[in-house]
Design a protein around this motif. Structure first.
Motif, PDB file in Angstrom:
ATOM      1  N   GLN A   1       0.800  -1.220   0.000  1.00 37.77           N
ATOM      2  CA  GLN A   1       0.000   0.000   0.000  1.00 37.77           C
ATOM      3  C   GLN A   1       0.838   1.278   0.000  1.00 37.77           C
ATOM      4  OE1 GLN A   1      -0.187  -2.599   1.991  1.00 37.77           O
ATOM      5  NE2 GLN A   1      -2.293  -3.311   2.245  1.00 37.77           N
ATOM      6  N   LEU A   2       2.085   1.206   0.482  1.00 33.97           N
ATOM      7  CA  LEU A   2       2.903   2.407   0.626  1.00 33.97           C
ATOM      8  C   LEU A   2       3.725   2.741  -0.619  1.00 33.97           C
ATOM      9  CD1 LEU A   2       4.341   2.024   4.255  1.00 33.97           C
ATOM     10  CD2 LEU A   2       2.379   3.372   3.500  1.00 33.97           C
ATOM     11  N   ALA A   3       3.425   2.133  -1.755  1.00 35.87           N
ATOM     12  CA  ALA A   3       4.256   2.296  -2.957  1.00 35.87           C
ATOM     13  C   ALA A   3       4.539   3.760  -3.295  1.00 35.87           C
ATOM     14  CB  ALA A   3       3.595   1.595  -4.146  1.00 35.87           C
ATOM     15  N   TYR A   4       3.532   4.630  -3.214  1.00 33.11           N
ATOM     16  CA  TYR A   4       3.715   6.041  -3.529  1.00 33.11           C
ATOM     17  C   TYR A   4       3.308   6.949  -2.374  1.00 33.11           C
ATOM     18  CZ  TYR A   4       5.111   5.321  -8.344  1.00 33.11           C
ATOM     19  OH  TYR A   4       5.818   4.965  -9.460  1.00 33.11           O
TER      20      TYR A   4
ATOM     21  N   GLY B   1       5.523   9.044 -10.318  1.00 30.77           N
ATOM     22  CA  GLY B   1       6.316   8.586 -11.441  1.00 30.77           C
ATOM     23  C   GLY B   1       6.372   9.541 -12.610  1.00 30.77           C
ATOM     24  N   LEU B   2       5.592  10.624 -12.574  1.00 36.65           N
ATOM     25  CA  LEU B   2       5.589  11.600 -13.663  1.00 36.65           C
ATOM     26  C   LEU B   2       6.605  12.700 -13.375  1.00 36.65           C
ATOM     27  CD1 LEU B   2       1.726  11.913 -14.198  1.00 36.65           C
ATOM     28  CD2 LEU B   2       3.329  10.373 -15.340  1.00 36.65           C
ATOM     29  N   THR B   3       6.745  13.648 -14.305  1.00 39.74           N
ATOM     30  CA  THR B   3       7.628  14.788 -14.091  1.00 39.74           C
ATOM     31  C   THR B   3       6.830  15.955 -13.522  1.00 39.74           C
ATOM     32  OG1 THR B   3       7.255  15.741 -16.290  1.00 39.74           O
ATOM     33  CG2 THR B   3       8.999  14.066 -16.073  1.00 39.74           C
ATOM     34  N   SER B   4       7.529  16.930 -12.971  1.00 38.50           N
ATOM     35  CA  SER B   4       6.861  18.126 -12.451  1.00 38.50           C
ATOM     36  C   SER B   4       6.086  18.836 -13.556  1.00 38.50           C
ATOM     37  CB  SER B   4       7.888  19.080 -11.834  1.00 38.50           C
ATOM     38  OG  SER B   4       8.488  18.510 -10.695  1.00 38.50           O
ATOM     39  N   ALA B   5       6.673  18.867 -14.751  1.00 39.90           N
ATOM     40  CA  ALA B   5       6.008  19.527 -15.874  1.00 39.90           C
ATOM     41  C   ALA B   5       4.689  18.840 -16.218  1.00 39.90           C
ATOM     42  CB  ALA B   5       6.937  19.543 -17.089  1.00 39.90           C
ATOM     43  N   GLN B   6       4.684  17.514 -16.179  1.00 44.78           N
ATOM     44  CA  GLN B   6       3.451  16.784 -16.472  1.00 44.78           C
ATOM     45  C   GLN B   6       2.380  17.050 -15.413  1.00 44.78           C
ATOM     46  OE1 GLN B   6       5.534  12.905 -16.821  1.00 44.78           O
ATOM     47  NE2 GLN B   6       4.402  12.630 -18.751  1.00 44.78           N
ATOM     48  N   ILE B   7       2.797  17.103 -14.161  1.00 45.62           N
ATOM     49  CA  ILE B   7       1.855  17.377 -13.081  1.00 45.62           C
ATOM     50  C   ILE B   7       1.258  18.763 -13.242  1.00 45.62           C
ATOM     51  CG2 ILE B   7       1.611  17.692 -10.596  1.00 45.62           C
ATOM     52  CD1 ILE B   7       1.915  14.796 -11.433  1.00 45.62           C
ATOM     53  N   THR B   8       2.101  19.741 -13.559  1.00 46.20           N
ATOM     54  CA  THR B   8       1.627  21.105 -13.757  1.00 46.20           C
ATOM     55  C   THR B   8       0.645  21.188 -14.922  1.00 46.20           C
ATOM     56  OG1 THR B   8       3.708  22.006 -12.893  1.00 46.20           O
ATOM     57  CG2 THR B   8       2.350  23.471 -14.230  1.00 46.20           C
TER      58      THR B   8
END
Length: 222
Positions: A169-172, A205-212
């Protein structure tokens, strides 16, 4: 024994703070599967304390709308404790203010092994094909499968490890460590952890740019 009683008070303080701040799920590691190997007198003392807490606290938790549930290998407990655990779950089952999950006789590896064994039994019975097994299916058979993945893991006492707790459960999950001992854990320390968590960027697992970009897209949706 005094330390264990102080730890029980820390549990109450933590529950109070979570309820006050609208936190909907709290999981506490009360007793690990490995703790059965401790000296018998310590195990007996812990069981006595656990039994007393079940008798003493459930009424108040129910009054405050807390749903109580237990995860772990329940068969290792005495009949009297197992019965009280079941009664606590039944009595609070419809409560919705917060779900309090208590990990007792629990281990993360044990949890994953149990899930794998369940799927293996289905394969042996011919109701499941091996190629159908994936992360999603296995995840449906571990503890807390019906709950959202944990957002924040807090470890007290200066140890910087997760000690076989909720390994799947703690993967992320975001991890936060403190030197404060559990009996001394209070609302201020918990709030410190929550404030630190609030300032983190969770990328999965994504990049900051993708999150934004994803947040920007969400803000433009009708």
């Amino acid at each position: 024994m005094i330390g264990h009683r102080a730890g029980a008070r820390a549990v109450n303080r933590t529950i109070d703070h979570c309820l006050q701040h609208g936190i909907g799920a709290l999981t506490l590691f009360a007793f690990s599967s490995e703790n059965w190997g401790r000296p018998q007198e310590e195990v007996d003392a812990l069981m006595k304390l656990f039994l007393g807490a079940l008798d003493r606290e459930v009424d108040e938790l129910h009054r405050r709308g807390v749903r109580v549930r237990f995860i772990g290998e329940r068969s290792r407990f005495s009949a009297s404790i197992a019965q009280r655990m079941a009664r606590a779950e039944q009595r609070t089952a419809d409560n919705g203010a917060m779900t309090l999950s208590i990990a007792a006789s629990y281990g993360g590896r044990q949890d994953i092994a149990h899930a794998a064994r369940t799927l293996a039994e289905q394969v042996a019975a011919g109701t499941l094909k091996p190629e159908q097994i994936d992360e999603q299916l296995l995840g449906q058979h571990v503890a807390l499968a019906d709950m959202p993945a944990p957002d924040l893991f807090i470890r007290t006492g200066g140890d910087t490890r997760i000690s076989n707790f909720l390994l799947w459960q703690l993967a992320y999950t975001e991890l936060w460590f403190t030197d404060v001992l559990w009996p001394d854990f209070d609302a201020a320390t918990l709030q410190q952890a929550l404030d630190d968590y609030a300032g983190r960027e969770r990328r999965f697992g994504l990049t900051s740019a993708q999150i934004t970009a994803s947040k920007a897209a969400e803000s433009t949706l009708p």
